[in-house]
Enzyme design. Structure first.
Site, PDB file in Angstrom:
ATOM      1  N   HIS A  99     -23.207 -49.971  88.498  1.00 19.10           N
ATOM      2  CA  HIS A  99     -24.063 -50.426  88.633  1.00 19.10           C
ATOM      3  C   HIS A  99     -24.259 -49.938  88.557  1.00 19.10           C
ATOM      4  CE1 HIS A  99     -21.802 -51.613  89.503  1.00 19.10           C
ATOM      5  NE2 HIS A  99     -21.558 -50.906  88.993  1.00 19.10           N
ATOM      6  N   HIS A 148     -20.718 -45.866  87.431  1.00 21.34           N
ATOM      7  CA  HIS A 148     -21.782 -45.456  88.602  1.00 21.34           C
ATOM      8  C   HIS A 148     -21.077 -46.347  89.940  1.00 21.34           C
ATOM      9  CE1 HIS A 148     -23.036 -49.173  87.551  1.00 21.34           C
ATOM     10  NE2 HIS A 148     -23.740 -49.552  88.664  1.00 21.34           N
ATOM     11  N   CYS A 149     -20.064 -47.067  89.586  1.00 20.93           N
ATOM     12  CA  CYS A 149     -19.443 -47.958  90.829  1.00 20.93           C
ATOM     13  C   CYS A 149     -18.208 -47.517  91.438  1.00 20.93           C
ATOM     14  CB  CYS A 149     -19.595 -49.470  90.249  1.00 20.93           C
ATOM     15  SG  CYS A 149     -21.176 -50.277  90.245  1.00 20.93           S
ATOM     16  N   ILE A 150     -17.191 -47.895  90.576  1.00 19.60           N
ATOM     17  CA  ILE A 150     -15.756 -47.734  91.062  1.00 19.60           C
ATOM     18  C   ILE A 150     -15.568 -46.319  91.622  1.00 19.60           C
ATOM     19  CG2 ILE A 150     -13.473 -48.239  90.642  1.00 19.60           C
ATOM     20  CD1 ILE A 150     -14.091 -50.049  88.678  1.00 19.60           C
TER      21      ILE A 150
END
Length: 484
Positions: free
Chosen positions: A6, A314-316
């Protein structure tokens, strides 16, 4: 991805290059003490609903990064006039010139919406007062202690509050823990004297961007939506339903926030599992990629995940820890999430250990006296996105151990400013040519971009450590190619 997939922003520690993360919003202090609340309107819902339905509503998107810019263009394409807000003037200059800095938005698409008068961009946040729908797409990083950093969301909410009026819908897309929209954003906005569900409306819709995905884009990915009350949910369904192919309404903002966390926790835990299996099977002389390829032929009950040099994006690497932090409030442990984080965080050091072992056993040379070329700086193939990329950590570890590390990436010509790896800023990608490769003791494949001549690599590099199984996949296996 965070609405940070994201997806770049400019933090207070960065200088605002296009490869940074989504821009944050800084508000003047104590302005709420000076602001006079706008009188509420009893017809706020009806008026806003009518504007959304006939596309006369103006939308504002705050944070024109990997999430915000594609979303703004998707909304504009659906017929709304959209104003993008960002504190990075470089982005505004580029957008005014119809030059996109996000792969998911083509220059032609940007130009078409600007020429049609449906999209504009500015650093002037006073324009928020003219927006009927305001969407927040700013980063939600972690602190050094893996606690949520909501400073960007809070500052952005204060900026919106400075211009809040009756008849507006405010939406948070940034990934966060359950309760943020109602307990943080809504509370800040209501300090103006206006009331959510009466004067203005609040909703949450998790971003689902996937940089480099050629099969799905913003408008074709189902959109989960929620609102603070029935009317807010109706507005969310109408607004997003106009811009995306399908919407998935859920019962509350907290539920929608939990949906996003669940999606990324699922991936984090499964990637950690195969990363751990990689280390175990390697000790047994078993190729984990061969195991996975065979296992995925089962038509039910199995989904393939693949190991790598560590987590990026940017997420996990970040999102799961928003839930671990929130769970402490309920005195509940999140052992799977925390263990997955430990395993994935340990992968870069494991990979460098395999590199050092290969240099010793096959070349008779210590890592401290070796020159290594890291292939791929981006966190995933065929994109220029380096957010949380394990390649940065690999370079750092190699040099901590006395080695020299360069990198090659066809999508990243120069390392931009980052919060955690400031010492690497400005390093440039080296050419991938036979006369260059012979100067390196080893090539470490961290990202398997398609735009790489792997045949030249296998022919000219004295040692290759492959973390992506790309050489086996391309039929280029050789004795000096080691998997890690």
């Amino acid at each position: 991805m965070r609405a940070s997939d994201h997806a770049g922003f400019t933090s207070p520690l960065e200088d605002g290059g296009f490869q940074s993360r989504q821009s944050c919003i800084i508000s003047p202090p104590n302005f709420l003490l000076l602001k006079r609340p706008v009188l509420s309107s009893p017809s706020s819902f009806a008026d806003l609903s009518a504007k959304i339905n006939d596309r006369s509503a103006r939308a504002g998107v705050i944070g024109l990064g990997y999430v915000g810019l594609p979303l703004a263009i998707a909304i504009a394409r659906s017929g709304f006039e959209v104003t993008g807000f960002d504190i990075d003037p470089k982005k505004i200059v580029a957008l005014d010139a119809c030059k996109s800095y996000i792969d998911a938005v083509a220059d032609e698409a940007l130009s078409a919406e600007r020429e049609a008068g449906r999209f504009s961009a500015t650093t002037d946040f006073s324009g928020l007062a003219a927006c009927d729908v305001i969407v927040i797409c700013v980063p939600t990083p972690l602190t050094k202690h893996r606690d949520p950093d909501l400073s960007y969301v809070e500052a952005t909410s204060r900026s919106i509050a400075a211009h809040l009026r009756a008849g507006q819908l405010v939406v948070l897309e940034s990934t966060t823990y359950p309760g943020t929209t109602d307990d943080v954003v809504k509370v800040i906005l209501e300090k103006t004297g206006l009331k959510s569900g009466v004067d203005f409306f609040v909703g949450f819709s998790p971003e689902r961007e996937d940089p480099g995905n050629q099969h799905y884009h913003t408008a074709t990915i189902p959109k989960v939506v929620a609102g603070d009350g029935a009317q807010a949910l109706d507005l969310m369904k109408a607004f997003y339903g106009a811009a995306v192919k399908s919407v998935v309404p859920v019962s509350s903002n907290a539920t929608a926030e939990a949906v996003k966390l669940t999606e990324n926790i699922f991936r984090s835990v499964n990637i950690a599992l195969v990363n751990e299996l990689k280390t175990v099977y390697a000790a047994m002389g078993i190729d984990v990629w061969e195991v996975i390829d065979a296992a995925k032929t089962k038509p039910f009950g199995y989904m393939p995940f693949y190991p790598g040099p560590g987590l990026g994006g940017h997420c996990i690497p970040i999102d799961p820890f928003y839930l671990t932090w929130k769970s402490r409030e309920y005195e509940l442990p999140t052992r799977f999430i925390e263990l997955a984080g430990e395993i994935n965080s340990a992968m870069p050091r494991y990979v460098v250990g395999k590199l050092a072992e290969a240099l010793d056993m096959r070349c008779g040379k210590a890592l401290s006296r070796s020159k290594v070329l890291v292939l791929g700086l981006a966190y995933k193939k065929n994109v220029a996105d380096i957010r949380e990329s394990p390649s940065l950590r690999l370079i750092e570890i190699i040099e901590e151990r006395g080695g020299k590390a360069d990198y090659h990436d066809p999508f990243v010509a120069e390392i931009p400013p980052t919060r955690e790896y400031q010492a690497l800023k400005g390093r440039k990608s080296v050419a991938l040519a036979p006369e260059v490769l012979v100067d390196y003791d080893a090539v470490l494949v961290a990202t398997d971009h398609d735009q790489v001549d792997y045949a030249t690599l296998v022919k000219n590099a004295p040692l290759i450590v492959d973390t992506r199984n790309v050489f086996k996949r391309l039929g280029l296996s050789a004795g000096h190619v080691i998997k890690a």
